[in-house]
Every structure is written in structure tokens, then in C-alpha cells.
Enzyme design. Structure first.
Site, PDB file in Angstrom:
ATOM      1  N   ASP A  47       0.962  -1.306  -0.059  1.00 46.40           N
ATOM      2  CA  ASP A  47      -0.025  -0.016  -0.142  1.00 46.40           C
ATOM      3  C   ASP A  47       0.966   1.408  -0.146  1.00 46.40           C
ATOM      4  OD1 ASP A  47       0.789  -0.039   2.651  1.00 46.40           O
ATOM      5  OD2 ASP A  47      -1.102   0.125   3.681  1.00 46.40           O
ATOM      6  N   SER A  48       2.166   0.951   0.099  1.00 44.63           N
ATOM      7  CA  SER A  48       3.254   1.971  -0.259  1.00 44.63           C
ATOM      8  C   SER A  48       3.002   2.782  -1.587  1.00 44.63           C
ATOM      9  CB  SER A  48       4.572   1.444  -0.103  1.00 44.63           C
ATOM     10  OG  SER A  48       4.701   0.422  -0.756  1.00 44.63           O
ATOM     11  N   ASP A  86      -0.962  -6.231  -0.374  1.00 40.33           N
ATOM     12  CA  ASP A  86      -1.363  -5.565   0.972  1.00 40.33           C
ATOM     13  C   ASP A  86      -2.457  -4.950   0.954  1.00 40.33           C
ATOM     14  OD1 ASP A  86       0.112  -4.407   3.180  1.00 40.33           O
ATOM     15  OD2 ASP A  86       0.989  -3.032   2.153  1.00 40.33           O
ATOM     16  N   LYS A 115      -1.176  -9.258   2.995  1.00 40.51           N
ATOM     17  CA  LYS A 115      -0.640  -8.781   4.229  1.00 40.51           C
ATOM     18  C   LYS A 115      -1.380  -7.844   4.891  1.00 40.51           C
ATOM     19  CE  LYS A 115       2.889  -5.793   4.102  1.00 40.51           C
ATOM     20  NZ  LYS A 115       2.352  -4.687   4.935  1.00 40.51           N
ATOM     21  N   GLU A 117      -1.571  -5.151   8.520  1.00 41.79           N
ATOM     22  CA  GLU A 117      -0.596  -4.647   9.825  1.00 41.79           C
ATOM     23  C   GLU A 117      -1.432  -5.000  11.204  1.00 41.79           C
ATOM     24  OE1 GLU A 117       0.329  -0.873   9.151  1.00 41.79           O
ATOM     25  OE2 GLU A 117       1.069  -1.081   7.095  1.00 41.79           O
ATOM     26  N   GLU A 184       9.137  -4.447  10.320  1.00 43.58           N
ATOM     27  CA  GLU A 184       9.705  -3.474   9.777  1.00 43.58           C
ATOM     28  C   GLU A 184      10.290  -2.446  10.856  1.00 43.58           C
ATOM     29  OE1 GLU A 184       6.869  -1.263   7.204  1.00 43.58           O
ATOM     30  OE2 GLU A 184       8.366   0.465   7.219  1.00 43.58           O
TER      31      GLU A 184
HETATM   32  O1  KIV Z   1       3.341  -1.118   1.841  1.00 43.76           O
HETATM   33  C1  KIV Z   1       4.492  -1.586   1.802  1.00 43.76           C
HETATM   34  O2  KIV Z   1       5.278  -1.124   1.119  1.00 43.76           O
HETATM   35  C2  KIV Z   1       4.995  -2.065   3.103  1.00 43.76           C
HETATM   36  C3  KIV Z   1       6.493  -2.005   3.551  1.00 43.76           C
HETATM   37  C4  KIV Z   1       6.652  -0.890   3.921  1.00 43.76           C
HETATM   38  C5  KIV Z   1       6.468  -3.157   4.688  1.00 43.76           C
HETATM   39  O3  KIV Z   1       4.064  -2.402   3.924  1.00 43.76           O
END
Ligand code: KIV
Length: 296
Positions: A47-48, A86, A115, A117, A184
Site C-alpha cells: 500500500d506504499s 497488501d 498482508k 498490519e 519493519e
Molecule cells: O506497503 C509497503 O510497501 C509495506 C512495506 C513498507 C513493508 O508495507
């Protein structure tokens, strides 16, 4: 390196050989294709993307619709790598139903796993997703979706209390059926302790060497991130942003100076028509008024 699709069994074999998994983010088809050709083991559609691709100030503003565009593009390019999607902010926090539906949408789009959090507080959601047959990777330490609670992008797990909490959270994820945990921005010793206490895979981004594999954000690795955040754990291998700027400046200079297009960039007309077309152009140039914008 074999050409076979990377699965959880491949990751287990890597770990058994004490070989680190190579894990990089990607958000588009060409990057996923190049990473896959380079033999990367795992790709995270993070989600980055909110920050790297959409220019948002943090990861909170991206939703499922936008993530699915990135996920589909990456899954088309990643033929071999294990792809993790994510789950964005509020796509799994509110209810088990949301979590399963949204995680299911990533799997249907081609991801191998999702993934999310958080630790104990999302364990119930992790159980709901794994019960639905979806492989889930947890994410602990610096969790950007909780930026406001963490007070910014700060290293986590620096005290015994903090490390103990991370270990408990990681164990809660393992108990809930997660196949892996990503750590992280925590000290290497803290990550080593988490790995010692778990049976599932432990991957790290800014968590030192004592983990099963290393994740990096592709824009950080390639020098393509637009912004001020430059974490200490990033090693840069290219300057793509600088190269794009240089190429665009050179192109602009060539176009403005009439150096581009050169003859080798132009298509030839059929030889039998050449003379006729040339003469038609000359006639038009003589008979039509010259082009100039009309001023009021
Ligand atoms: O969104 C992402 O790229 C991430 C990483 C920073 C771990 O969750």
C-alpha cells in the site's frame, strides 16, 4: 534458480538451506516483469503505492479499487515470484466479512497471499482469512497504517517491553494461522528474538540480518522515490529518477534544436509515390496562406 513458481514450499526450502528470500515491492507490470526476470523470490504489492505511485503523503488514502489495479498489473508480470497483496487501511479492520472479501479479491486477482498490519488486535481477522483458505502475512514493528498512534515513522522495539509486545503479537499471528510475519524498522537483536520464538517465516525491512528474507521498496532501491523519506536501512542500487530527468532534458534539447527526429527515426514513403507527394507539398506551400495564429 529454478523457473518454477515460488510457493510456500519453495520458501520453506530456502529457509531450510538458510538461504535468504529476496523480497521487493512492485506496483506495475514492467517492474514486476523485470524483478521476476532477475529472479526475485517474492514481490509485495504494497500500500506504499499510495506514496510511491500516487504521490500521497502516507499510506492511509489508498483503497481497494486502486490497489486492485496495481495488484492485477503485478500479477500479470510476475510469472515466478510469490506475490503478496497488501490490504489497505480499513479493508480488514472493520469486520471479518470485509477482511475475507477483500483478501479474497486479491487472491482472485492472482496474489499468492495477503498482508495486513497489527498483531493481537487483528488476530481474529487473520483467523477468518486463513479459515477461508487465504495465506496471510502479518506486519509488525513500524506499521504505517497506525502512523498517528506511533507518532511518525519511528524505529520500534527498542526497549525490552516493546520487544516483548512484538514477540507476543507475532505469536498471536502465528496462532491465528499466519504463514509469515514481516518486521519493519526494529533493531536486529529484537528481530532475532522474534525469529527464535516463531515457527513461521520472519521477513524484515529494516530489521537486520537475522531473518528469513529481506524486503525493500523498489523505489528506494532504484532511486525513484519522490519525497524526503530516506530510511537508514535503504541501500540504493540505481538512480532511476535522475536518469529519467536526464533523458527528458536531452530529449527536450534534441526536439528544440531539430536534432530529433533524425532520418533514422522516420518512415520512408513508397518510392513510386515520392515524387508526386513532394510536388503536392510544394504546390500547397505556394498556394495556401502561411500558418500563423490570428490575433484578435
Ligand atoms: O506497503 C509497503 O510497501 C509495506 C512495506 C513498507 C513493508 O508495507
Amino acid at each position: 534458480m529454478s523457473d518454477h513458481k515460488v510457493t510456500v514450499s519453495t520458501l520453506a526450502a530456502l529457509r531450510a538451506r538458510e538461504q535468504k528470500a529476496v523480497f521487493i515491492t512492485a506496483y506495475d507490470y514492467p517492474t514486476a516483469t523485470f524483478l521476476d526476470r532477475a529472479g526475485v523470490d517474492m514481490i509485495l504489492v504494497g500500500d506504499s503505492a499510495a506514496m510511491t505511485m500516487l504521490g500521497m503523503p502516507n499510506t492511509l488514502g489508498i483503497g481497494m479499487d486502486e490497489m486492485l489495479v496495481f495488484v492485477r498489473a503485478v500479477c500479470r508480470g510476475a510469472k515466478r515470484a510469490f506475490v503478496v497483496g497488501d490490504l489497505p487501511f480499513l479493508s480488514y479492520q472493520v469486520s471479518d466479512e470485509d477482511a475475507v472479501r477483500n483478501a479474497g479479491a486479491f487472491i482472485a486477482a492472482g496474489c499468492d497471499a495477503v498482508k495486513c498490519e497489527g498483531g493481537e488486535r487483528v488476530a481474529r481477522r487473520v483467523r477468518a482469512m486463513t479459515d477461508a483458505g487465504i495465506p496471510v502475512m502479518g506486519h509488525l514493528g513500524l506499521t504505517p497504517q497506525s502512523l498517528a498512534q506511533l507518532g511518525g515513522y519511528r524505529v520500534q522495539g527498542k526497549t525490552l517491553d516493546a520487544v516483548t509486545r512484538i514477540v507476543q503479537d507475532a505469536q498471536a499471528l502465528e496462532d491465528a494461522g499466519a504463514f509469515a510475519v514481516l518486521l519493519e524498522a526494529i533493531p536486529a537483536e529484537a528481530a532475532a528474538l522474534v525469529r527464535d520464538r516463531l515457527n513461521i517465516f520472519v521477513y524484515g525491512i529494516g530489521a537486520g540480518p537475522h531473518v528469513d528474507g529481506q524486503l525493500v521498496i523498489s523505489h528506494d532501491l532504484l532511486g525513484a522515490f519522490v519525497g524526503d523519506i530516506r530510511p537508514r536501512f535503504v541501500k540504493r542500487y540505481a538512480e532511476v529518477g535522475r536518469d529519467i530527468e536526464r533523458a527528458a532534458r536531452e530529449y527536450a534539447a534534441d526536439v528544440r534544436a531539430g536534432r530529433f527526429p533524425a532520418p533514422e527515426h522516420c518512415y520512408a514513403i513508397a518510392p513510386e509515390c515520392e515524387a508526386e507527394i513532394r510536388s503536392a507539398r510544394t504546390t500547397r506551400a505556394l498556394t495556401s496562406p502561411s500558418f500563423a495564429p490570428t490575433l484578435p
